[in-house]
Design a protein around this motif. Sequence first.
Motif, PDB file in Angstrom:
ATOM      1  N   ALA A 102      39.578  17.293 -12.589  1.00 49.44           N
ATOM      2  CA  ALA A 102      39.658  18.507 -13.404  1.00 49.44           C
ATOM      3  C   ALA A 102      40.459  19.619 -12.737  1.00 49.44           C
ATOM      4  O   ALA A 102      41.126  20.398 -13.416  1.00 49.44           O
ATOM      5  N   VAL A 103      40.394  19.702 -11.418  1.00 48.10           N
ATOM      6  CA  VAL A 103      41.139  20.739 -10.698  1.00 48.10           C
ATOM      7  C   VAL A 103      42.514  20.172 -10.359  1.00 48.10           C
ATOM      8  O   VAL A 103      42.756  19.651  -9.263  1.00 48.10           O
ATOM      9  N   VAL A 104      43.416  20.234 -11.328  1.00 47.70           N
ATOM     10  CA  VAL A 104      44.733  19.613 -11.218  1.00 47.70           C
ATOM     11  C   VAL A 104      45.797  20.510 -11.846  1.00 47.70           C
ATOM     12  O   VAL A 104      45.493  21.314 -12.722  1.00 47.70           O
ATOM     13  N   PRO A 105      47.050  20.325 -11.454  1.00 44.14           N
ATOM     14  CA  PRO A 105      47.491  19.565 -10.281  1.00 44.14           C
ATOM     15  C   PRO A 105      47.237  20.345  -9.003  1.00 44.14           C
ATOM     16  O   PRO A 105      47.133  21.562  -9.029  1.00 44.14           O
ATOM     17  N   ARG A 106      47.135  19.623  -7.899  1.00 48.60           N
ATOM     18  CA  ARG A 106      46.884  20.272  -6.621  1.00 48.60           C
ATOM     19  C   ARG A 106      48.076  20.075  -5.695  1.00 48.60           C
ATOM     20  O   ARG A 106      48.599  18.962  -5.571  1.00 48.60           O
ATOM     21  N   PRO A 107      48.516  21.142  -5.011  1.00 52.63           N
ATOM     22  CA  PRO A 107      49.570  20.969  -4.008  1.00 52.63           C
ATOM     23  C   PRO A 107      49.040  20.143  -2.850  1.00 52.63           C
ATOM     24  O   PRO A 107      47.826  20.001  -2.674  1.00 52.63           O
ATOM     25  N   ILE A 108      49.941  19.587  -2.079  1.00 55.94           N
ATOM     26  CA  ILE A 108      49.559  18.693  -0.982  1.00 55.94           C
ATOM     27  C   ILE A 108      49.978  19.306   0.346  1.00 55.94           C
ATOM     28  O   ILE A 108      51.150  19.629   0.556  1.00 55.94           O
ATOM     29  N   ALA A 109      49.003  19.469   1.225  1.00 52.40           N
ATOM     30  CA  ALA A 109      49.295  19.867   2.601  1.00 52.40           C
ATOM     31  C   ALA A 109      49.476  18.596   3.417  1.00 52.40           C
ATOM     32  O   ALA A 109      48.529  17.845   3.621  1.00 52.40           O
ATOM     33  N   TRP A 110      50.688  18.355   3.862  1.00 53.47           N
ATOM     34  CA  TRP A 110      50.984  17.182   4.697  1.00 53.47           C
ATOM     35  C   TRP A 110      50.930  17.689   6.132  1.00 53.47           C
ATOM     36  O   TRP A 110      51.887  18.290   6.620  1.00 53.47           O
ATOM     37  N   VAL A 111      49.814  17.484   6.783  1.00 51.51           N
ATOM     38  CA  VAL A 111      49.515  18.183   8.026  1.00 51.51           C
ATOM     39  C   VAL A 111      49.824  17.317   9.249  1.00 51.51           C
ATOM     40  O   VAL A 111      49.306  16.206   9.389  1.00 51.51           O
TER      41      VAL A 111
END
Length: 209
Positions: free
Chosen positions: A33-42
Motif C-alpha cells: 500500500a505504501v508505494v512506490p518507494r524510493p530505494i536506498a542502495w547503501v
Amino acid sequence: MTGGGPAGGTETGALEIDVDDRDDSLYRLLSSAVVPRPIAWVSTRCEDGVDNLAPYSFFTVASVAPPVLLFAPVDGTDGLKDTPRNARDTGEFVVNLVTEDLAEAMNETSATLPAGESEFDRAGLERADSVAVDPPRVAGSKVAFECSLHDLIDVGGSTLVLGEVRHVHVDESVTTDGKIDVDEIEAVGRLAGSQYVRTDDRFSLERPP
C-alpha cells in the motif's frame, strides 16, 4: 479482523483489519500500500575492510537542516543486518541512487552472502572513492549521498538508521543549468514482492497558494 463478511470483509466487500487481533506481520500489506518507494542502495565498509552493498526501500528524507536521510532495515534473526551494523561500528555509509540501468545489479546485491564476501564483487560493480567517508560509492550511480551516522533508533523489529549528509556526488548527465533535473533521472521505485516501477510517466500539479 472485524466485519461481517468472510475473512474480515464487510458486507460491501471491503477488508477491515484490527491490528490487535492479528499475530502475523503487516509487512505485505504495508509494502503493497505504501508505494512506490524510493530505494536506498547503501554501501558500507566493515571494520575488517569488506565492502557491503544492499538495497532498502523503507527510505526517505528525515530533515533538510541539517540534511539527514533515513532508511529502516528490518532486523535479521540474529539482530542487526550487515548494513546497520557496519554503520553503527564505523559511523559512515553512502546512499546510492538506483536508476533503471542499475536495477538488475541492485537486485543481485539483495542476496544473502556469507561474511567476508562483498556484494560489489558478486554483482560486478565498480567502486568509486568517496570524498568525505571511507565506504566506496557505486561508480555507476548518478547521485550518491555520503553520510555520517546521526542516530540508530530501535522501532519494534526494525532499526531506523539516520545519516547526516556530508558530501553529494551528482553526475552531470542528470543536471540542467547546474541543478538536478528530475526529468533526467530514470529512478526505480519499489512496489511489493518482485515488482518495481519506472519513474518516466510523470505529470504536474500546481500547488495552491
